[in-house]
Enzyme design. Sequence first.
Site, PDB file in Angstrom:
ATOM      1  N   HIS A   7       0.833  -1.203   0.000  1.00  0.00           N
ATOM      2  CA  HIS A   7       0.000   0.000   0.000  1.00  0.00           C
ATOM      3  C   HIS A   7       0.869   1.257   0.000  1.00  0.00           C
ATOM      4  O   HIS A   7       1.595   1.518   0.957  1.00  0.00           O
ATOM      5  CB  HIS A   7      -0.875  -0.042   1.256  1.00  0.00           C
ATOM      6  CG  HIS A   7      -1.830   1.091   1.393  1.00  0.00           C
ATOM      7  ND1 HIS A   7      -1.771   1.987   2.445  1.00  0.00           N
ATOM      8  CD2 HIS A   7      -2.878   1.481   0.633  1.00  0.00           C
ATOM      9  CE1 HIS A   7      -2.758   2.860   2.327  1.00  0.00           C
ATOM     10  NE2 HIS A   7      -3.437   2.581   1.241  1.00  0.00           N
ATOM     11  N   ARG A   8       0.821   1.993  -1.091  1.00  0.00           N
ATOM     12  CA  ARG A   8       1.694   3.163  -1.300  1.00  0.00           C
ATOM     13  C   ARG A   8       3.167   2.737  -1.218  1.00  0.00           C
ATOM     14  O   ARG A   8       4.022   3.483  -0.745  1.00  0.00           O
ATOM     15  CB  ARG A   8       1.399   4.281  -0.296  1.00  0.00           C
ATOM     16  CG  ARG A   8      -0.075   4.682  -0.266  1.00  0.00           C
ATOM     17  CD  ARG A   8      -0.374   5.769   0.765  1.00  0.00           C
ATOM     18  NE  ARG A   8      -1.801   5.791   1.080  1.00  0.00           N
ATOM     19  CZ  ARG A   8      -2.339   6.488   2.073  1.00  0.00           C
ATOM     20  NH1 ARG A   8      -1.583   7.248   2.843  1.00  0.00           N
ATOM     21  NH2 ARG A   8      -3.641   6.451   2.297  1.00  0.00           N
ATOM     22  N   GLU A  34       0.227  -0.722  -4.631  1.00  0.00           N
ATOM     23  CA  GLU A  34      -0.933   0.165  -4.732  1.00  0.00           C
ATOM     24  C   GLU A  34      -0.373   1.573  -4.655  1.00  0.00           C
ATOM     25  O   GLU A  34       0.498   1.844  -3.829  1.00  0.00           O
ATOM     26  CB  GLU A  34      -1.897  -0.117  -3.572  1.00  0.00           C
ATOM     27  CG  GLU A  34      -3.208   0.668  -3.616  1.00  0.00           C
ATOM     28  CD  GLU A  34      -3.144   2.055  -2.964  1.00  0.00           C
ATOM     29  OE1 GLU A  34      -4.123   2.805  -3.093  1.00  0.00           O
ATOM     30  OE2 GLU A  34      -2.119   2.392  -2.322  1.00  0.00           O
ATOM     31  N   ASP A  36      -1.315   6.051  -5.675  1.00  0.00           N
ATOM     32  CA  ASP A  36      -2.376   7.040  -5.924  1.00  0.00           C
ATOM     33  C   ASP A  36      -1.877   8.088  -6.912  1.00  0.00           C
ATOM     34  O   ASP A  36      -0.710   8.483  -6.853  1.00  0.00           O
ATOM     35  CB  ASP A  36      -2.731   7.763  -4.615  1.00  0.00           C
ATOM     36  CG  ASP A  36      -2.995   6.776  -3.492  1.00  0.00           C
ATOM     37  OD1 ASP A  36      -4.127   6.299  -3.390  1.00  0.00           O
ATOM     38  OD2 ASP A  36      -2.058   6.475  -2.715  1.00  0.00           O
ATOM     39  N   HIS A  49      -0.843  10.744  -2.527  1.00  0.00           N
ATOM     40  CA  HIS A  49      -2.167  10.373  -2.030  1.00  0.00           C
ATOM     41  C   HIS A  49      -3.081  11.566  -1.787  1.00  0.00           C
ATOM     42  O   HIS A  49      -4.227  11.578  -2.225  1.00  0.00           O
ATOM     43  CB  HIS A  49      -2.043   9.565  -0.736  1.00  0.00           C
ATOM     44  CG  HIS A  49      -3.365   9.198  -0.139  1.00  0.00           C
ATOM     45  ND1 HIS A  49      -4.040  10.024   0.749  1.00  0.00           N
ATOM     46  CD2 HIS A  49      -4.161   8.125  -0.328  1.00  0.00           C
ATOM     47  CE1 HIS A  49      -5.187   9.455   1.085  1.00  0.00           C
ATOM     48  NE2 HIS A  49      -5.284   8.297   0.451  1.00  0.00           N
ATOM     49  N   GLU A 106      -4.722   3.984  -8.103  1.00  0.00           N
ATOM     50  CA  GLU A 106      -5.963   4.590  -7.605  1.00  0.00           C
ATOM     51  C   GLU A 106      -6.077   6.020  -8.120  1.00  0.00           C
ATOM     52  O   GLU A 106      -5.194   6.852  -7.877  1.00  0.00           O
ATOM     53  CB  GLU A 106      -6.010   4.582  -6.074  1.00  0.00           C
ATOM     54  CG  GLU A 106      -7.321   5.188  -5.581  1.00  0.00           C
ATOM     55  CD  GLU A 106      -7.456   5.291  -4.066  1.00  0.00           C
ATOM     56  OE1 GLU A 106      -8.282   6.113  -3.617  1.00  0.00           O
ATOM     57  OE2 GLU A 106      -6.741   4.584  -3.343  1.00  0.00           O
ATOM     58  N   LYS A 108      -7.279   9.497  -7.726  1.00  0.00           N
ATOM     59  CA  LYS A 108      -7.735  10.319  -6.597  1.00  0.00           C
ATOM     60  C   LYS A 108      -8.559  11.479  -7.141  1.00  0.00           C
ATOM     61  O   LYS A 108      -8.132  12.625  -7.144  1.00  0.00           O
ATOM     62  CB  LYS A 108      -6.532  10.842  -5.800  1.00  0.00           C
ATOM     63  CG  LYS A 108      -5.704   9.767  -5.134  1.00  0.00           C
ATOM     64  CD  LYS A 108      -6.466   8.938  -4.119  1.00  0.00           C
ATOM     65  CE  LYS A 108      -6.816   9.719  -2.890  1.00  0.00           C
ATOM     66  NZ  LYS A 108      -7.415   8.850  -1.854  1.00  0.00           N
ATOM     67  N   ASP A 226       0.328  -2.012   4.383  1.00  0.00           N
ATOM     68  CA  ASP A 226       1.496  -1.117   4.506  1.00  0.00           C
ATOM     69  C   ASP A 226       2.772  -1.915   4.734  1.00  0.00           C
ATOM     70  O   ASP A 226       3.871  -1.404   4.525  1.00  0.00           O
ATOM     71  CB  ASP A 226       1.323  -0.168   5.707  1.00  0.00           C
ATOM     72  CG  ASP A 226       0.189   0.825   5.526  1.00  0.00           C
ATOM     73  OD1 ASP A 226      -0.166   1.123   4.364  1.00  0.00           O
ATOM     74  OD2 ASP A 226      -0.356   1.306   6.540  1.00  0.00           O
TER      75      ASP A 226
END
Length: 242
Positions: A7-8, A34, A36, A49, A106, A108, A226
Amino acid sequence: MTQIFAHRGYSASFAENTMGAFFEAEKAGADGLELDVQLTKDGEVVVIHDEKVDRTTTGSGFVKDFLFKEIRKLNANKKGLKKEQIPSLKEVLEWLQTNNLICNIELKNGLLPYEGMEEKVVQLVRSYGLSNRIIISSFNHYSIVYSYRIAPEIETAPLFIESIYMPWVYAQSIRSKGIHPKHSAMSDNIFTNTMDNGIAVRPYTVNKEADMHRLFNINCTAIITDDPVKAIRIRKQYENRL
């Protein structure tokens, strides 16, 4: 086998949404990333993000008000010693050509409409030949449907913060091959029914050991975490059972 998406990037230990966090996620053995995306004032797709740069960088203000060359001057590693730039999506896609990671992009665009974002992302993904390794997700489901319309070959997945009734029916209705729900919002039964109906389930953000066990136990399609190192360690306990 449940896949592990960082995640990120490996954001538990490195500055989120930076190339450093992405490199470390790959090194750790994650199956995917993942990240953003937002747009700069001059229309560059950048990986960050928040709509504002304040929390994650040394700057302040909205991403949309910076030119690309200006946003690149900010340090996206506030707490670390090594300076990290906000990456462009181009930079990430170029690097993805050197490995086999899956990448969940993703969009945003829930708060700010970012005109033309879907076209820009699709065009970049196609230009790097990565359509079969990208999943486009968003809380803005209109954007997801539009992405599918302009690029049916790229997988889409709506994000959910709360439970919805028969999410597999909804996913099928918008031509999505997966759903990305908040891990605590839906029961095991809903997750397994969704997967039994041919829809991938990749819950976010799964950081506690108990939650990882729950999802590995039902052989969830993937988890978004994470901490890929912790997730890989726990997943090993399930590998012999399959």
